[in-house]
Design a protein around this motif. Structure first.
Motif, PDB file in Angstrom:
ATOM      1  N   ILE A 188      -6.825  -6.939  -3.482  1.00 60.29           N
ATOM      2  CA  ILE A 188      -6.050  -6.553  -4.846  1.00 60.29           C
ATOM      3  C   ILE A 188      -6.323  -4.965  -5.034  1.00 60.29           C
ATOM      4  CG2 ILE A 188      -6.240  -6.724  -7.247  1.00 60.29           C
ATOM      5  CD1 ILE A 188      -6.721  -9.924  -6.741  1.00 60.29           C
ATOM      6  N   ALA A 189      -7.276  -4.329  -4.461  1.00 57.35           N
ATOM      7  CA  ALA A 189      -7.809  -3.051  -4.803  1.00 57.35           C
ATOM      8  C   ALA A 189      -6.978  -1.956  -3.600  1.00 57.35           C
ATOM      9  CB  ALA A 189      -9.097  -2.748  -4.867  1.00 57.35           C
ATOM     10  N   GLN A 190      -6.205  -2.797  -2.699  1.00 55.17           N
ATOM     11  CA  GLN A 190      -6.058  -2.069  -1.498  1.00 55.17           C
ATOM     12  C   GLN A 190      -4.463  -1.860  -1.471  1.00 55.17           C
ATOM     13  OE1 GLN A 190      -7.840  -4.446   1.493  1.00 55.17           O
ATOM     14  NE2 GLN A 190      -9.936  -3.551   0.889  1.00 55.17           N
ATOM     15  N   HIS A 191      -3.726  -2.101  -2.396  1.00 57.50           N
ATOM     16  CA  HIS A 191      -2.277  -1.548  -2.167  1.00 57.50           C
ATOM     17  C   HIS A 191      -2.080  -0.198  -2.317  1.00 57.50           C
ATOM     18  CE1 HIS A 191      -1.240  -6.089  -2.309  1.00 57.50           C
ATOM     19  NE2 HIS A 191      -2.276  -5.913  -3.362  1.00 57.50           N
ATOM     20  N   ARG A 192      -0.922   0.372  -1.735  1.00 59.26           N
ATOM     21  CA  ARG A 192      -0.526   1.552  -1.497  1.00 59.26           C
ATOM     22  C   ARG A 192      -0.024   1.930  -2.873  1.00 59.26           C
ATOM     23  NH1 ARG A 192       1.671   4.220   3.605  1.00 59.26           N
ATOM     24  NH2 ARG A 192       0.462   5.814   2.682  1.00 59.26           N
ATOM     25  N   LYS A 193       1.016   1.185  -3.628  1.00 59.33           N
ATOM     26  CA  LYS A 193       1.629   1.678  -4.775  1.00 59.33           C
ATOM     27  C   LYS A 193       0.659   1.647  -6.019  1.00 59.33           C
ATOM     28  CE  LYS A 193       5.986   0.388  -3.049  1.00 59.33           C
ATOM     29  NZ  LYS A 193       7.111  -0.790  -2.935  1.00 59.33           N
ATOM     30  N   PRO A 194       0.758   2.428  -7.066  1.00 60.28           N
ATOM     31  CA  PRO A 194      -0.287   2.325  -8.164  1.00 60.28           C
ATOM     32  C   PRO A 194       0.067   0.976  -8.770  1.00 60.28           C
ATOM     33  CG  PRO A 194       1.180   4.347  -8.217  1.00 60.28           C
ATOM     34  CD  PRO A 194       1.825   3.511  -6.934  1.00 60.28           C
ATOM     35  N   VAL A 195      -1.284   0.487  -9.391  1.00 60.76           N
ATOM     36  CA  VAL A 195      -1.308  -0.933  -9.991  1.00 60.76           C
ATOM     37  C   VAL A 195      -1.906  -0.464 -11.468  1.00 60.76           C
ATOM     38  CG1 VAL A 195      -2.198  -3.238 -10.110  1.00 60.76           C
ATOM     39  CG2 VAL A 195      -1.611  -1.886  -7.968  1.00 60.76           C
ATOM     40  N   SER A 211       7.918  11.894  -6.665  1.00 62.29           N
ATOM     41  CA  SER A 211       8.136  11.569  -5.606  1.00 62.29           C
ATOM     42  C   SER A 211       6.987  10.235  -4.802  1.00 62.29           C
ATOM     43  CB  SER A 211       7.744  12.728  -4.752  1.00 62.29           C
ATOM     44  OG  SER A 211       7.609  12.747  -3.222  1.00 62.29           O
ATOM     45  N   GLN A 212       7.663   9.559  -4.510  1.00 65.21           N
ATOM     46  CA  GLN A 212       6.833   8.373  -4.163  1.00 65.21           C
ATOM     47  C   GLN A 212       5.876   8.371  -3.151  1.00 65.21           C
ATOM     48  OE1 GLN A 212       6.381   5.671  -6.248  1.00 65.21           O
ATOM     49  NE2 GLN A 212       7.719   7.347  -7.131  1.00 65.21           N
ATOM     50  N   PRO A 213       6.040   9.256  -1.718  1.00 61.63           N
ATOM     51  CA  PRO A 213       4.985   9.675  -0.723  1.00 61.63           C
ATOM     52  C   PRO A 213       3.934  10.701  -1.504  1.00 61.63           C
ATOM     53  CG  PRO A 213       7.227  10.567   0.011  1.00 61.63           C
ATOM     54  CD  PRO A 213       7.581   9.749  -1.328  1.00 61.63           C
ATOM     55  N   ALA A 271       4.852  19.587   4.209  1.00 67.59           N
ATOM     56  CA  ALA A 271       5.734  19.235   5.136  1.00 67.59           C
ATOM     57  C   ALA A 271       6.645  18.323   4.624  1.00 67.59           C
ATOM     58  CB  ALA A 271       4.678  18.283   6.155  1.00 67.59           C
ATOM     59  N   THR A 272       6.718  17.958   3.152  1.00 71.32           N
ATOM     60  CA  THR A 272       7.773  17.156   2.859  1.00 71.32           C
ATOM     61  C   THR A 272       8.727  18.094   1.911  1.00 71.32           C
ATOM     62  OG1 THR A 272       6.552  17.356   0.407  1.00 71.32           O
ATOM     63  CG2 THR A 272       6.026  15.275   2.255  1.00 71.32           C
ATOM     64  N   THR A 321      13.748  13.050  -3.351  1.00 74.19           N
ATOM     65  CA  THR A 321      14.323  12.166  -2.364  1.00 74.19           C
ATOM     66  C   THR A 321      13.442  11.345  -1.581  1.00 74.19           C
ATOM     67  OG1 THR A 321      14.444  13.887  -0.577  1.00 74.19           O
ATOM     68  CG2 THR A 321      16.449  13.480  -1.835  1.00 74.19           C
ATOM     69  N   HIS A 322      12.200  11.538  -1.788  1.00 75.55           N
ATOM     70  CA  HIS A 322      10.858  10.606  -1.295  1.00 75.55           C
ATOM     71  C   HIS A 322      10.829  10.987   0.194  1.00 75.55           C
ATOM     72  CE1 HIS A 322      11.230   8.897  -5.258  1.00 75.55           C
ATOM     73  NE2 HIS A 322      12.325   8.616  -5.300  1.00 75.55           N
ATOM     74  N   ARG A 323      11.104  12.097   0.487  1.00 78.73           N
ATOM     75  CA  ARG A 323      11.020  12.377   2.007  1.00 78.73           C
ATOM     76  C   ARG A 323      10.124  13.781   1.853  1.00 78.73           C
ATOM     77  NH1 ARG A 323      13.739   9.505   5.235  1.00 78.73           N
ATOM     78  NH2 ARG A 323      15.319   8.233   4.446  1.00 78.73           N
TER      79      ARG A 323
END
Ligand SMILES: CC(C)=CC(=O)SCCNC(=O)CCNC(=O)[C@H](O)C(C)(C)COP(=O)(O)OP(=O)(O)OC[C@H]1O[C@@H](n2cnc3c(N)ncnc32)[C@H](O)[C@@H]1OP(=O)(O)O
Length: 257
Positions: free
Chosen positions: A90-97, A200-202, A235-236, A255-257
């Motif tokens: 549960i503590a290992q997801h990439r998106k914020p929780v 930006s998500q990344p 680099a983004t 643009t999340h890039r």
């Protein structure tokens, strides 16, 4: 996916999971942990979702691991099954929780909240590690994450006595980001998730990684890694867009890039 112990919904770009064992005050049994993990993993893979919120009922976020499920285990069963291990995912997801905590967050409930990236508390929230009263100790991070969050003396007092902390004390101690009125809790948590979704998500993922790295590294290692990751944002396209938008006095169009 049909779940029995949780409710899952989407609110815009936020995935909302509500723990749903009201008669047992959301005691965390193996099925609930499995279903919660599945739901979070689905949201983590879903490109329409940018953040997740976990909440419970007004009376209980979660009153801990299911004592009745654990009570008959002997050492060999506990050790060989390693039944707490699945919680760690549960503590290992990439998106914020975000944990939106109302009522009791005790034992594994407090530990679940601390596995999340941000804790918002309702004004009736109560946090505690009462395992000492059951003749055991916290087993899903309570001695480690609580100590890092609120410091040794307060954590030691809570773990050794089982004393609960109310929402105001939890905010003063740095355990929770903010206290909000109970009626606004879930909406506030979703709004917080939407604010994160507007970035930006990344870059959000890099920022989350780096704050978490502070728990794993020495200061010197963490500062070095932070500088490297900071440079890598160059680099983004979103780093360029963010700084250009500032200079042009307009809102960024990421643009999340
Ligand atoms: C993660 C690891 C490794 C360990 C742990 O988490 S150990 C568990 C730590 N948590 C606790 O010790 C808290 C236990 N619960 C309580 O102390 C109380 O329930 C309360 C203070 C949270 C609320 O008290 P209240 O009088 O309002 O409600 P109850 O009648 O006691 O509870 C209602 C209903 O829920 C069942 N319940 C509550 N907590 C648990 C739990 N952790 N595991 C299993 N079941 C739980 C309680 O038995 C009752 O159900 P019944 O009416 O069917 O008995």
């Amino acid at each position: 996916m049909a779940y029995e112990t949780i409710l899952v919904e989407r609110r815009g770009r936020v995935g909302l999971v509500t723990l749903n064992r009201p008669k047992a005050l959301n005691a965390l049994n193996a099925q609930l942990i499995r279903e919660l993990e599945e739901a979070l993993s689905d949201f983590d893979r879903d490109s329409e979702i940018a953040a997740m919120v976990i909440t419970g009922s007004e009376k209980a976020f979660a009153a801990g691991a299911d004592i009745k499920e654990m009570m008959e285990k002997d050492f060999a069963q506990a050790f060989s099954s390693d039944f707490i291990a699945p919680w760690a995912k549960i503590a290992q997801h990439r998106k914020p929780v975000i944990a939106a905590v109302a009522g009791y967050a005790l034992g594994g409930g407090c530990e679940l909240a601390m596995m999340c990236d941000i804790i918002l508390a309702a004004d009736n929230a109560k946090f505690g590690q009462p395992e000492i009263n059951l003749g055991t100790i916290p087993g899903a991070g309570g001695t480690q994450r609580l100590t890092r969050a609120i410091g040794k003396s307060k954590a030691m007092e809570m773990v050794l006595t089982g004393r609960m902390m109310d929402a105001a004390e939890a905010e003063r101690s740095g355990l929770v980001a903010r206290v909000v009125p109970l009626a606004d809790l879930v909406d506030e948590a979703v709004r917080l998730g939407e604010t994160i979704a507007s970035k930006s998500q990344p870059i959000v993922a890099m920022a989350k990684d780096m704050v978490n790295a502070a728990y794993e590294m020495t200061l010197a290692e963490g500062l070095k890694l932070e500088r490297r990751v900071f440079y890598s944002t160059f680099a983004t396209a979103d780093r360029r867009e963010g700084m250009t938008a500032f200079a042009e006095k307009r809102s960024p169009n990421f643009t999340h890039r």
